[in-house]
Design a protein around this motif. Structure first.
Motif, short mmCIF file in Angstrom:
data_model
loop_
_atom_site.label_atom_id
_atom_site.label_comp_id
_atom_site.label_asym_id
_atom_site.label_seq_id
_atom_site.Cartn_x
_atom_site.Cartn_y
_atom_site.Cartn_z
N VAL A 64 0.85 -1.20 0.00
CA VAL A 64 0.00 0.00 0.00
C VAL A 64 0.88 1.25 0.00
CG1 VAL A 64 -1.73 1.30 1.32
CG2 VAL A 64 -1.93 -1.18 1.12
N ALA A 65 1.98 1.20 0.78
CA ALA A 65 2.88 2.36 0.87
C ALA A 65 3.50 2.69 -0.49
CB ALA A 65 3.97 2.09 1.90
N VAL A 66 3.73 1.69 -1.33
CA VAL A 66 4.28 1.93 -2.68
C VAL A 66 3.32 2.80 -3.49
CG1 VAL A 66 4.81 0.82 -4.89
CG2 VAL A 66 5.69 -0.15 -2.78
N LEU A 67 2.02 2.55 -3.32
CA LEU A 67 1.02 3.29 -4.10
C LEU A 67 0.94 4.77 -3.71
CD1 LEU A 67 -1.90 0.70 -4.11
CD2 LEU A 67 -0.34 1.24 -5.99
N HIS A 68 1.23 5.06 -2.45
CA HIS A 68 1.08 6.43 -1.92
C HIS A 68 1.78 7.47 -2.79
CE1 HIS A 68 1.04 9.81 0.77
NE2 HIS A 68 2.29 9.65 1.16
N PRO A 69 3.09 7.36 -3.08
CA PRO A 69 3.71 8.37 -3.95
C PRO A 69 3.44 8.13 -5.43
CG PRO A 69 5.35 6.81 -3.20
CD PRO A 69 4.08 6.43 -2.52
N PHE A 80 5.08 15.72 -9.82
CA PHE A 80 6.07 14.72 -9.41
C PHE A 80 6.47 13.89 -10.62
CE2 PHE A 80 5.10 15.90 -5.20
CZ PHE A 80 6.02 15.32 -4.35
N ARG A 81 7.78 13.62 -10.71
CA ARG A 81 8.31 12.72 -11.73
C ARG A 81 8.71 11.41 -11.05
NH1 ARG A 81 13.26 16.08 -13.13
NH2 ARG A 81 13.12 16.22 -10.86
N ILE A 82 9.01 10.41 -11.84
CA ILE A 82 9.40 9.12 -11.27
C ILE A 82 10.62 9.27 -10.37
CG2 ILE A 82 10.30 6.83 -11.83
CD1 ILE A 82 8.49 6.85 -14.30
N VAL A 83 11.59 10.10 -10.79
CA VAL A 83 12.78 10.30 -9.97
C VAL A 83 12.43 10.96 -8.64
CG1 VAL A 83 13.39 12.57 -10.94
CG2 VAL A 83 15.18 11.06 -10.02
N ASP A 84 11.39 11.80 -8.63
CA ASP A 84 10.97 12.44 -7.38
C ASP A 84 10.34 11.45 -6.42
OD1 ASP A 84 11.77 14.97 -8.34
OD2 ASP A 84 9.86 15.20 -9.40
N VAL A 85 9.75 10.40 -6.97
CA VAL A 85 9.16 9.36 -6.13
C VAL A 85 10.25 8.45 -5.56
CG1 VAL A 85 7.72 7.28 -6.20
CG2 VAL A 85 6.92 9.39 -7.29
N LEU A 89 15.07 14.09 -3.43
CA LEU A 89 15.93 15.19 -3.00
C LEU A 89 15.65 16.48 -3.77
CD1 LEU A 89 19.33 13.36 -2.50
CD2 LEU A 89 17.82 14.26 -0.73
N ASN A 90 15.11 16.35 -4.98
CA ASN A 90 14.76 17.53 -5.77
C ASN A 90 13.28 17.55 -6.11
OD1 ASN A 90 17.46 18.66 -6.07
ND2 ASN A 90 17.89 16.85 -7.31
N SER A 91 12.48 17.00 -5.21
CA SER A 91 11.03 16.96 -5.46
C SER A 91 10.47 18.38 -5.52
CB SER A 91 10.32 16.14 -4.39
OG SER A 91 10.60 16.64 -3.10
N ASN A 98 9.14 14.98 2.00
CA ASN A 98 9.15 13.89 1.02
C ASN A 98 10.34 12.95 1.24
OD1 ASN A 98 6.85 14.87 -0.30
ND2 ASN A 98 8.05 16.24 -1.59
N VAL A 99 11.48 13.53 1.61
CA VAL A 99 12.66 12.70 1.91
C VAL A 99 12.36 11.82 3.12
CG1 VAL A 99 15.05 12.77 2.76
CG2 VAL A 99 14.35 14.24 0.86
N LEU A 100 11.70 12.37 4.13
CA LEU A 100 11.31 11.57 5.30
C LEU A 100 10.36 10.44 4.90
CD1 LEU A 100 10.80 14.30 8.04
CD2 LEU A 100 12.59 12.58 7.96
N GLY A 101 9.46 10.74 3.97
CA GLY A 101 8.56 9.70 3.47
C GLY A 101 9.32 8.59 2.76
N ALA A 102 10.30 8.98 1.95
CA ALA A 102 11.12 7.97 1.25
C ALA A 102 11.95 7.16 2.24
CB ALA A 102 12.03 8.66 0.23
N LEU A 103 12.53 7.83 3.25
CA LEU A 103 13.28 7.12 4.28
C LEU A 103 12.39 6.12 5.02
CD1 LEU A 103 15.52 9.88 5.92
CD2 LEU A 103 16.30 7.81 4.77
#
Length: 200
Positions: A64-69, A80-85, A89-91, A98-103
């Motif tokens: 489910v978390a994968v779907l979020h971004p 948002f681009r794929i690289v931003d997901v 770092l450059n979202s 967003n970085v915290l979300g990715a972490l």
């Protein structure tokens, strides 16, 4: 999917993942205390072992978390681009959150994947890696609390229903973690006392 609904759906999916991960953490804390559903509440056998339920909720929550971004890729306003997901770092907006979300995602992915390979890793290395879940939970709750769910960069309303849900999940995990720590301490004291009795 129009612009507003893409952002809204992403927010709802993110909250769903957070609730599932919160439940997963709570089950993990129970597993670590050797919880037994027959001897303790609800005094009946679970349909599956708690450890297996804990693992499967982790797999589902991560899916489910994968779907979020990913849903944000369908919004024209979020940009948002794929690289931003994958590497935000450059979202385009709220980069820190967003970085915290990715972490959060990558840390939980590490915990879930190492659980799958637990027999090969061995208990001690797996246990050390599993503590990453606490770091992931901290990132998740900061991300969920401080990010503007509408992606407009506004100061979040901490009394908004979505934020209250995040805050409640955070408090539940903190309370359960303190209970687990206290339970472990009491258990160690009990075992130490029993060992002292035998030695006397």
């Amino acid at each position: 999917m129009d612009d507003i609904s893409a952002v809204d759906v992403s927010a709802v999916v993110g909250l769903t993942a957070m609730v599932l991960l919160t439940l997963n953490i709570l089950m993990g804390l129970l597993v670590s205390t050797n919880y037994h559903s027959v001897r303790q509440w609800p005094h009946r056998k679970l349909p599956w072992p708690l450890f297996r339920i804990h693992n499967w909720t982790g797999y589902i929550a991560l899916s489910v978390a994968v779907l979020h971004p990913v849903i944000l890729l369908f919004s024209r306003t979020a940009k948002f681009r794929i690289v931003d997901v994958l590497w935000p770092l450059n979202s385009p907006q709220q980069t820190l959150y967003n970085v915290l979300g990715a972490l959060t995602f990558y840390s939980f992915a590490l915990v879930v994947s190492t659980s799958y390979f637990r027999p090969k890793l061995g208990y001690r290395p797996w246990k050390k890696l599993h503590y990453t879940a606490y770091f992931a939970a901290a990132c998740m709750f900061v991300h969920g609390t401080l990010i503007d769910q509408n992606l407009k960069g506004q100061v979040p309303d901490l009394l908004d229903g979505e934020k209250v849900l995040v805050e409640v999940c955070f408090l539940v995990v903190v309370a359960a973690s303190l209970w687990r720590w206290r339970h472990g301490t009491e258990k160690k004291r009990y075992l130490a006392a029993k060992a002292a009795e035998k030695a006397a």
